[in-house]
Design a protein around this motif. Structure first.
Motif, PDB file in Angstrom:
ATOM      1  N   GLU A  43     -10.017  37.463   6.558  1.00  0.00           N
ATOM      2  CA  GLU A  43      -9.088  36.535   5.928  1.00  0.00           C
ATOM      3  C   GLU A  43      -8.355  37.138   4.744  1.00  0.00           C
ATOM      4  O   GLU A  43      -7.225  36.754   4.445  1.00  0.00           O
ATOM      5  CB  GLU A  43      -9.836  35.269   5.508  1.00  0.00           C
ATOM      6  CG  GLU A  43      -9.973  34.320   6.686  1.00  0.00           C
ATOM      7  CD  GLU A  43     -11.096  33.321   6.505  1.00  0.00           C
ATOM      8  OE1 GLU A  43     -11.372  32.947   5.356  1.00  0.00           O
ATOM      9  OE2 GLU A  43     -11.700  32.944   7.522  1.00  0.00           O
ATOM     10  N   ALA A  44      -8.984  38.086   4.071  1.00  0.00           N
ATOM     11  CA  ALA A  44      -8.338  38.644   2.879  1.00  0.00           C
ATOM     12  C   ALA A  44      -7.211  39.621   3.228  1.00  0.00           C
ATOM     13  O   ALA A  44      -6.367  39.915   2.393  1.00  0.00           O
ATOM     14  CB  ALA A  44      -9.378  39.348   2.017  1.00  0.00           C
ATOM     15  N   LEU A  45      -7.209  40.127   4.450  1.00  0.00           N
ATOM     16  CA  LEU A  45      -6.222  41.162   4.796  1.00  0.00           C
ATOM     17  C   LEU A  45      -4.853  40.537   5.005  1.00  0.00           C
ATOM     18  O   LEU A  45      -4.699  39.622   5.811  1.00  0.00           O
ATOM     19  CB  LEU A  45      -6.665  41.914   6.055  1.00  0.00           C
ATOM     20  CG  LEU A  45      -8.014  42.625   5.933  1.00  0.00           C
ATOM     21  CD1 LEU A  45      -8.390  43.270   7.266  1.00  0.00           C
ATOM     22  CD2 LEU A  45      -7.975  43.683   4.834  1.00  0.00           C
ATOM     23  N   GLY A  79     -29.397  45.090   4.603  1.00  0.00           N
ATOM     24  CA  GLY A  79     -28.001  44.928   5.002  1.00  0.00           C
ATOM     25  C   GLY A  79     -27.148  46.061   4.485  1.00  0.00           C
ATOM     26  O   GLY A  79     -25.976  45.883   4.202  1.00  0.00           O
ATOM     27  N   TYR A 111     -24.292  41.241   7.381  1.00  0.00           N
ATOM     28  CA  TYR A 111     -24.555  42.663   7.137  1.00  0.00           C
ATOM     29  C   TYR A 111     -25.976  43.045   7.523  1.00  0.00           C
ATOM     30  O   TYR A 111     -26.235  44.185   7.923  1.00  0.00           O
ATOM     31  CB  TYR A 111     -24.230  43.025   5.682  1.00  0.00           C
ATOM     32  CG  TYR A 111     -22.731  42.927   5.415  1.00  0.00           C
ATOM     33  CD1 TYR A 111     -21.824  43.515   6.293  1.00  0.00           C
ATOM     34  CD2 TYR A 111     -22.220  42.219   4.342  1.00  0.00           C
ATOM     35  CE1 TYR A 111     -20.453  43.400   6.101  1.00  0.00           C
ATOM     36  CE2 TYR A 111     -20.849  42.105   4.140  1.00  0.00           C
ATOM     37  CZ  TYR A 111     -19.968  42.695   5.027  1.00  0.00           C
ATOM     38  OH  TYR A 111     -18.621  42.580   4.841  1.00  0.00           O
ATOM     39  N   THR A 148     -12.477  52.417   9.884  1.00  0.00           N
ATOM     40  CA  THR A 148     -11.739  51.281  10.429  1.00  0.00           C
ATOM     41  C   THR A 148     -12.320  50.949  11.800  1.00  0.00           C
ATOM     42  O   THR A 148     -13.229  51.624  12.286  1.00  0.00           O
ATOM     43  CB  THR A 148     -10.248  51.601  10.640  1.00  0.00           C
ATOM     44  OG1 THR A 148     -10.152  52.587  11.669  1.00  0.00           O
ATOM     45  CG2 THR A 148      -9.599  52.113   9.366  1.00  0.00           C
ATOM     46  N   PRO A 203     -10.411  47.513   8.237  1.00  0.00           N
ATOM     47  CA  PRO A 203     -11.677  48.187   7.949  1.00  0.00           C
ATOM     48  C   PRO A 203     -12.818  47.612   8.777  1.00  0.00           C
ATOM     49  O   PRO A 203     -12.795  46.442   9.160  1.00  0.00           O
ATOM     50  CB  PRO A 203     -11.916  47.913   6.466  1.00  0.00           C
ATOM     51  CG  PRO A 203     -10.614  47.456   5.918  1.00  0.00           C
ATOM     52  CD  PRO A 203      -9.909  46.786   7.065  1.00  0.00           C
ATOM     53  N   ARG A 204     -13.792  48.435   9.069  1.00  0.00           N
ATOM     54  CA  ARG A 204     -14.971  47.944   9.776  1.00  0.00           C
ATOM     55  C   ARG A 204     -15.932  47.296   8.777  1.00  0.00           C
ATOM     56  O   ARG A 204     -15.730  47.372   7.582  1.00  0.00           O
ATOM     57  CB  ARG A 204     -15.668  49.094  10.520  1.00  0.00           C
ATOM     58  CG  ARG A 204     -16.277  50.127   9.599  1.00  0.00           C
ATOM     59  CD  ARG A 204     -16.752  51.353  10.365  1.00  0.00           C
ATOM     60  NE  ARG A 204     -18.133  51.200  10.806  1.00  0.00           N
ATOM     61  CZ  ARG A 204     -18.998  52.223  10.908  1.00  0.00           C
ATOM     62  NH1 ARG A 204     -18.616  53.457  10.628  1.00  0.00           N
ATOM     63  NH2 ARG A 204     -20.211  52.011  11.328  1.00  0.00           N
ATOM     64  N   ARG A 205     -16.974  46.714   9.317  1.00  0.00           N
ATOM     65  CA  ARG A 205     -18.009  46.069   8.508  1.00  0.00           C
ATOM     66  C   ARG A 205     -17.419  44.984   7.614  1.00  0.00           C
ATOM     67  O   ARG A 205     -17.765  44.885   6.445  1.00  0.00           O
ATOM     68  CB  ARG A 205     -18.757  47.100   7.666  1.00  0.00           C
ATOM     69  CG  ARG A 205     -19.520  48.106   8.495  1.00  0.00           C
ATOM     70  CD  ARG A 205     -19.972  49.264   7.658  1.00  0.00           C
ATOM     71  NE  ARG A 205     -21.047  50.011   8.281  1.00  0.00           N
ATOM     72  CZ  ARG A 205     -21.555  51.134   7.769  1.00  0.00           C
ATOM     73  NH1 ARG A 205     -21.099  51.609   6.643  1.00  0.00           N
ATOM     74  NH2 ARG A 205     -22.532  51.754   8.383  1.00  0.00           N
ATOM     75  N   TYR A 206     -16.521  44.171   8.197  1.00  0.00           N
ATOM     76  CA  TYR A 206     -15.954  43.048   7.465  1.00  0.00           C
ATOM     77  C   TYR A 206     -16.504  41.763   8.052  1.00  0.00           C
ATOM     78  O   TYR A 206     -16.421  41.545   9.264  1.00  0.00           O
ATOM     79  CB  TYR A 206     -14.419  43.070   7.560  1.00  0.00           C
ATOM     80  CG  TYR A 206     -13.754  43.764   6.383  1.00  0.00           C
ATOM     81  CD1 TYR A 206     -14.366  44.845   5.758  1.00  0.00           C
ATOM     82  CD2 TYR A 206     -12.517  43.327   5.893  1.00  0.00           C
ATOM     83  CE1 TYR A 206     -13.757  45.476   4.681  1.00  0.00           C
ATOM     84  CE2 TYR A 206     -11.904  43.961   4.814  1.00  0.00           C
ATOM     85  CZ  TYR A 206     -12.535  45.029   4.210  1.00  0.00           C
ATOM     86  OH  TYR A 206     -11.934  45.652   3.153  1.00  0.00           O
ATOM     87  N   PHE A 207     -17.008  40.914   7.185  1.00  0.00           N
ATOM     88  CA  PHE A 207     -17.544  39.626   7.617  1.00  0.00           C
ATOM     89  C   PHE A 207     -16.432  38.747   8.182  1.00  0.00           C
ATOM     90  O   PHE A 207     -16.621  37.997   9.138  1.00  0.00           O
ATOM     91  CB  PHE A 207     -18.217  38.942   6.427  1.00  0.00           C
ATOM     92  CG  PHE A 207     -18.659  37.535   6.691  1.00  0.00           C
ATOM     93  CD1 PHE A 207     -19.641  37.271   7.632  1.00  0.00           C
ATOM     94  CD2 PHE A 207     -18.109  36.471   5.994  1.00  0.00           C
ATOM     95  CE1 PHE A 207     -20.058  35.971   7.870  1.00  0.00           C
ATOM     96  CE2 PHE A 207     -18.523  35.177   6.227  1.00  0.00           C
ATOM     97  CZ  PHE A 207     -19.496  34.924   7.173  1.00  0.00           C
ATOM     98  N   ASP A 208     -15.249  38.821   7.575  1.00  0.00           N
ATOM     99  CA  ASP A 208     -14.075  38.198   8.179  1.00  0.00           C
ATOM    100  C   ASP A 208     -12.853  38.956   7.688  1.00  0.00           C
ATOM    101  O   ASP A 208     -12.960  39.835   6.836  1.00  0.00           O
ATOM    102  CB  ASP A 208     -13.976  36.698   7.856  1.00  0.00           C
ATOM    103  CG  ASP A 208     -13.863  36.449   6.359  1.00  0.00           C
ATOM    104  OD1 ASP A 208     -13.145  37.194   5.681  1.00  0.00           O
ATOM    105  OD2 ASP A 208     -14.502  35.506   5.859  1.00  0.00           O
ATOM    106  N   PRO A 254     -22.025  36.234   4.717  1.00  0.00           N
ATOM    107  CA  PRO A 254     -21.862  37.686   4.572  1.00  0.00           C
ATOM    108  C   PRO A 254     -23.200  38.418   4.541  1.00  0.00           C
ATOM    109  O   PRO A 254     -23.357  39.469   5.174  1.00  0.00           O
ATOM    110  CB  PRO A 254     -21.119  37.817   3.245  1.00  0.00           C
ATOM    111  CG  PRO A 254     -20.357  36.548   3.104  1.00  0.00           C
ATOM    112  CD  PRO A 254     -21.208  35.485   3.740  1.00  0.00           C
ATOM    113  N   LEU A 277     -25.763  43.360  11.290  1.00  0.00           N
ATOM    114  CA  LEU A 277     -25.026  44.597  11.576  1.00  0.00           C
ATOM    115  C   LEU A 277     -25.928  45.820  11.481  1.00  0.00           C
ATOM    116  O   LEU A 277     -25.953  46.684  12.360  1.00  0.00           O
ATOM    117  CB  LEU A 277     -23.878  44.703  10.569  1.00  0.00           C
ATOM    118  CG  LEU A 277     -23.117  46.019  10.463  1.00  0.00           C
ATOM    119  CD1 LEU A 277     -22.111  46.088  11.589  1.00  0.00           C
ATOM    120  CD2 LEU A 277     -22.398  46.111   9.128  1.00  0.00           C
ATOM    121  N   GLY A 314     -26.160  48.687   6.057  1.00  0.00           N
ATOM    122  CA  GLY A 314     -25.477  49.445   7.104  1.00  0.00           C
ATOM    123  C   GLY A 314     -26.437  50.444   7.727  1.00  0.00           C
ATOM    124  O   GLY A 314     -27.369  50.910   7.063  1.00  0.00           O
TER     125      GLY A 314
END
Ligand code: HEM
Ligand SMILES: [Cu+2]
Ligand SMILES: [Cu+2]
Lengths: 576, 265
Positions: A466-468, A133, A64, A392, A459-464, A60, A67, A135
């Motif tokens: 998996e939580a969604l 990181g 970031y 997003t 959402p944007r800026r997500y490392f992955d 992560p 990114l 943003g």
């Protein structure tokens, strides 16, 4: 000539040159180089998103950091630099019939200061803790508190210092471009005879001069918050349960400063791109640009309204919600001049004689990607529709298409279009077309699905992801497809660079006006034009920039420096 | 090349529409009163969808029809004020069609009903926590300077209204069909409290309290996520949102700790 003299002249001719054309090339090469870094960073992000967990060096924190560097590099150090510093430098003097910029020394300084800002930016990769990181928007407190984000030590400071240096460079450049357009036009070159490229760069540079100071102020204040522990942007906060000795600041103040710069910045990039695209489309469809006056007025309108829309980036920031009404209306009003431009490009093609060479393909690509990118700004500007979409993937799709891909379409098209003038050689058409098709189709494949992910609420800026819990199972597959497309599009840029380098050395010799274009840069006595551009005399201008296919004229173009005679009518009489 | 180019453009339009029509990635099923948000967004997407298809197909037609051919010459058409006026008119109309319902819905979104149940949402790196007003219906005062390991919300225990406040460190429970007004705070950096099924989001900003309201209309388990980059745990900052009957909700609430019982100065 002694060896020593020769040595000197090499340095002053190619390195510390004050010739606007050399400076333009320096800017372009540097920007393309750093853009390549930005591209590789995007690959790394896509590798993680397509194949989460497969690449161990991506975590992560590094995601970031990548990114942030990617976003800032692309917008500021690639697009802004190449459009104003590269195209602005090359085109302004040649297109208005000047011998050079108004302040050649300042111009040279502007490049070297830009190079310094790039070096400071890249240095962040090698310092302890790495680059910031936080943003590319650098919102405090995340960007201001120790250990809140990766790179909160050296990284953020180098980023801010680099931005401040960049702004110094952009100010030197901007003053030069604006002054040159206002003061150095050759005889007969009235403002309303200028090619739209010059208009776009001129208005874009003026906007940059008015917008960058806000970033400068915000950046310096943020630097003080970082270095001296001031609290311009920091209210009373705790971090990981610890009280910090800060209070009284306001994070929204930074957002206002940032977007007061950030939104006009979009137009700093897009207006020159619009101008370049207009040149591509008119020249290669052998037709005058449709509604020249409307095009100029639209650009001016966009520039003025463009300073009144910044808070559409802040609809859900916690600012006074009543501002939403104003900024939604102003944002959607700006859609009208933007739409006028699209219509006019389309109507330029209408009843034209379209040449399908590489520059024109990029012109067509520009229209299509600007349409999809511009249209998807409407939901984001229509305040209530932005509530679910904000932050997003819809936003990622939108700004990549309108500001990333569309601007690059104009830039690539412009590079191919002026390549014969800059180098005196032709590029390879086959490679150029390959570059176009892969980039154009690939860009849609990468960014169009992102609109749907955004509507779904990713959402944007997500490392992955998996939580969604609300993602359809096919999403993993979609992300793989996007990643593969991104890798292929990236590879196509290598084709572009190979084509440029190979053709600059080995390409077929170009005629001085291979596209049969009307504007002055194609009428130079020698190609590539020497320092000073023109022979004994600068050209005199007798007509507007778009006398293509004038009825009764012998050829389908009449250069701006050809006087009106009974056999060569001034086709512009009606409009200018 | 021209034929190829216009075919590709048509295929892009068809492909884009097909991806949308597949319906795989689209709105999550709505679980709040905000069908007006969906309505405004759908109208907007409809308008831009029509424009996207029309303009790209027109572009495809133009490059096919007006590709360079030996005999033909381009026509000298510098402008046409009449066409320009018509197009500006159509554009303005399209914008009014999408903006009017949008602004109307927005004005409702920022006007919470008076009887809404107030729930506080507090974001921190990297979790969401919640505070309910308790029987008195009022949230006690809070201040960031009061935050400590024993008082994670920074409530002012001198405030009588604070005593009965109820804390939840993991889940947000809400009764179905009752308006809720969120008071959103952050302890550290900016976060954004987003519940996709409810369509609403708002940043959590340290130093201020932000708000939004909604009515959960469907019992079930949903998810709140963070929509503002807040550091390395951003993508893992989420929390269950459980909408249930009023009885079940009250049962759950009664089991949660109160400020009086757990918070020490
Ligand atoms: C093939 C080319 C490109 C690819 C594959 C690509 C990919 C990406 C990806 C994966 C992200 C991260 C999304 C997220 O995690 O939220 C991103 C962010 C971003 N990109 Fe690109 N990108 C490309 C070109 C560009 C260009 C040309 C621009 C210039 C405008 C650009 C500007 C940005 C910005 C501003 C961000 C946001 C950074 C942030 O959130 O702080 N990108 N890009
Ligand atoms: Cu903007
Ligand atoms: Cu977050």
């Amino acid at each position: 000539m002694s060896h020593h003299d020769h040595h000197q002249s090499f340095w002053t001719r190619y390195i510390f040159s004050q010739d606007h054309k050399v400076i333009a090339i320096q800017y372009t090469v540097t920007a393309l180089f750093i853009g390549l870094v930005g591209l590789v960073l995007s690959w790394l992000m896509r590798l993680q998103l397509g194949f989460p967990g497969e690449f161990r060096f991506l975590n992560p924190g590094s995601y970031y950091q990548i990114l942030t560097q990617h976003g800032m590099i692309m917008i500021v150090y690639l697009l802004t630099a190449i459009l104003l510093g590269g195209f602005g430098n090359y085109l302004i003097p040649l297109m208005i019939g000047a011998r050079d910029m108004a302040f050649p020394f300042l111009n040279m300084l502007s490049y070297w200061v830009y190079l310094l800002s790039v070096i400071v930016l890249v240095a962040a990769f090698f310092v302890p803790g790495g680059p910031t990181g936080a943003g590319w928007t650098l919102y405090p407190p995340l960007s201001a508190l120790p250990n809140a984000a990766p790179g909160s030590g050296w990284g953020i400071k180098l980023m801010l210092v680099s931005l401040v240096i960049f702004i110094a460079s952009a100010t030197m450049g901007g003053l030069n471009y604006v002054t040159t357009v206002l003061q150095c036009r050759t005889k007969g070159m009235t403002l309303m005879r200028m090619p739209l490229s010059v208009w776009g760069i001129f208005i874009g540079a003026a906007m940059a001069l008015l917008a960058f100071p806000a970033l400068f102020v915000g950046g310096v204040m943020l630097l003080l918050d970082n270095l001296l522990g001031t609290s311009f942007f920091i209210p009373a906060v705790t971090l990981f349960g610890q009280q910090l000795p800060r209070e009284g600041g306001n994070p929204l103040l930074f957002q206002h400063l940032f977007w007061y710069f950030g939104h006009p910045e979009v137009y700093v990039v897009i207006l020159p791109a619009m101008g370049i695209a207009s040149e591509l489309i008119a020249t290669h469809s052998r037709k005058p640009i449709f509604g020249y006056k409307a095009m100029v007025i639209a650009m001016a309108a966009i520039a003025v309204i463009g300073f009144l829309v910044w808070a559409h980036h802040m609809f859900v920031s916690g600012m006074n919600p009543y501002f939403g009404f104003f900024f939604a209306v102003s944002t959607l009003i700006i859609a009208i001049p933007s739409a006028v431009k699209v219509y006019n490009w389309l109507l330029t093609l209408w009843r034209g004689k379209i040449q399908f060479n590489t520059p024109m393909l990029f012109g067509i690509g520009w229209i299509s990607t600007f349409i999809i990118g511009g249209l998807t700004g409407l939901p984001l500007g229509n305040v209530i529709a932005d509530v679910p979409l904000h932050d997003t993937y819809f936003v990622v799709g939108h700004f990549h298409l309108v500001m990333g891909v569309a601007a690059l379409m104009a830039i690539f098209g412009g590079i191919y279009h002026w390549f014969p003038k800059v180098t005196g050689r032709m590029f390879n058409e086959t490679l150029g077309k390959l570059h176009f098709w892969v980039t154009f189709v690939g860009a849609y494949m990468i960014f169009f699905p992102m609109f749907l992910l955004g509507i779904l609420g990713v959402p944007r800026r997500y490392f992955d992801f998996e939580a969604l819990q609300y993602l359809p199972t096919q999403t993993a597959g979609l992300n793989i497809v996007i990643t593969i497309a991104a890798l292929i599009v990236g590879a196509a840029q290598v084709v572009f660079l190979v084509n440029l380098i190979w053709s600059a050395v080995r390409g077929r010799r170009a005629e001085s006006n291979p596209w049969h274009a009307t504007t002055l840069e194609w009428q130079t006595p020698t190609t590539p034009p020497p320092h000073g551009n023109w022979g004994a005399e600068t050209p005199t201008v007798y007509r507007w920039a778009y006398d293509y296919s004038v009825p009764g004229a012998e050829r389908d173009f009449i250069p701006q420096n050809v006087p009106a005679t009974p056999t060569v009518p001034a086709g512009t009489a009606r409009t200018v | 090349m021209p034929v190829f180019a216009s075919v590709v453009l048509v295929l892009i339009v068809v492909g884009a529409l097909a991806l949308v029509a597949s319906g795989i990635w689209w709105f999550t099923p709505l679980a709040s009163n905000w069908n007006e948000i969906d309505g405004a967004l759908l109208i907007t997407l409809g308008v831009i969808g029509i424009a996207f298809v029309t303009l790209n197909l027109f572009l495809a037609y133009l490059i096919l029809r007006y590709r360079a051919r030996e005999q033909e010459r381009a026509q000298f058409i510098p402008d046409n004020p009449k066409i320009e006026k018509i197009l500006i008119g159509i554009t303005a109309l399209g914008i009014i069609i999408l903006l009017a319902p949008g602004l109307f819905a927005y004005s409702r979104f920022i006007s919470p009903p008076r009887d809404a149940m107030i729930v506080e949402v507090v974001g921190e790196q990297w979790r969401w926590t919640y505070r309910y007003a308790g029987p008195d219906g009022k949230l006690g005062r809070a201040h960031p300077k009061l935050i400590s390991p024993k008082n994670p919300f920074g409530v002012d225990i001198a405030d009588p209204a604070a005593q009965d406040d109820i804390l939840s460190y993991t889940e947000l429970h809400l009764p179905v069909n009752r308006p809720v007004l969120l008071h959103i705070r952050s302890k550290d950096v900016i976060h954004s409290f987003f519940i996709p099924h409810f369509r609403a989001k708002m940043d959590a900003v340290p130093g201020m309290v932000t708000h939004y309201w909604f009515v959960p209309t469907r019992a079930g388990k949903f998810q709140a996520v963070c929509a503002e980059l807040c550091g390395i745990g951003h993508h893992r900052m989420h929390s269950p949102v459980i909408v249930e009957s009023l009885e079940k909700f009250q049962e759950w609430l009664a089991k949660q700790p109160t400020v009086a019982a757990t918070v020490k100065p």
